[in-house]
Scaffold this active site. Sequence first.
Site: not given
Length: 277
Positions: A28, A86, A228-230
């Site tokens: 990210v 998240e 994940g992790e945006a």
Amino acid sequence: MAEKGVSAYPAAVTTQMVSNFIDGGAAVNQLCSLANADLRVYEMALEEPTGDFSETAAMDEEDCAKAMAYGMMAVESGIDVLALGEMGIANTTAAAALCCGLYGGKGADWVGPGTGIDAVRMAEKARLVDQAVALHGDALGDPLEVLRRLGGRELAAIAGAVLAARMARTPVLLDGYACTAAAAVIHALDPAAIDHCMVSHVSAEPGHKHLLQRIGKEALVDLGMRLGEASGAMVAVLLLKAAVACHNGMATFDEAGVSGPAGVSGPDGVSGPDGGA
């Protein structure tokens, strides 16, 4: 919940990955740099795990309210678009439990391999979701109570951020399964309350497609992502920047001196000349 083997990685990876975000070494970080976007990392009491929701409520009322308020504070003035994501080992299990609690069905309908668990562990993951939903059956008519009992602090914070962004008229790009499950809590309260949200991508988690159907959303891209992790939300930011660049920079046909299609009626209803393919 992570201690029950629902993830291929230990709970300690959550803290390690948050440190990686802060140090700039995660996916990210690179996508934010490429998009010239500001990355904010909000730690959610990583040293204090939430309760095992297959045995007790994940959070008490105060803890859940504080997490939602923390997420609301993240919606600062001057944000063009809020890309939410998240990081939390085992939170695809929480996402599956939230969806099962909100929409019904069995755990097997909502769980997936997450970080890459095998079929045996995935069956146990589904069993734990069923156990949790049965345990908290008296709460299933109240979306916020479902969040408190079956969610996690990061999911409560995302729900709070979605709510605050609605009030601030800030557009939101949701990341994958867990992020969309958190927004689904707000949707369950009032479907119109997430009209300002778009889902960035379809997660490789099978439950995400079911969830999108439930909330009436279509994701912008389907790239089989599960990080994940945006990361998916930031890919959507790049897509959004491309759309804005075209909208602002492209000339109209009139401005560019481009002829309209042949054989199409003009304003007076008279067809133009016939044309080739």
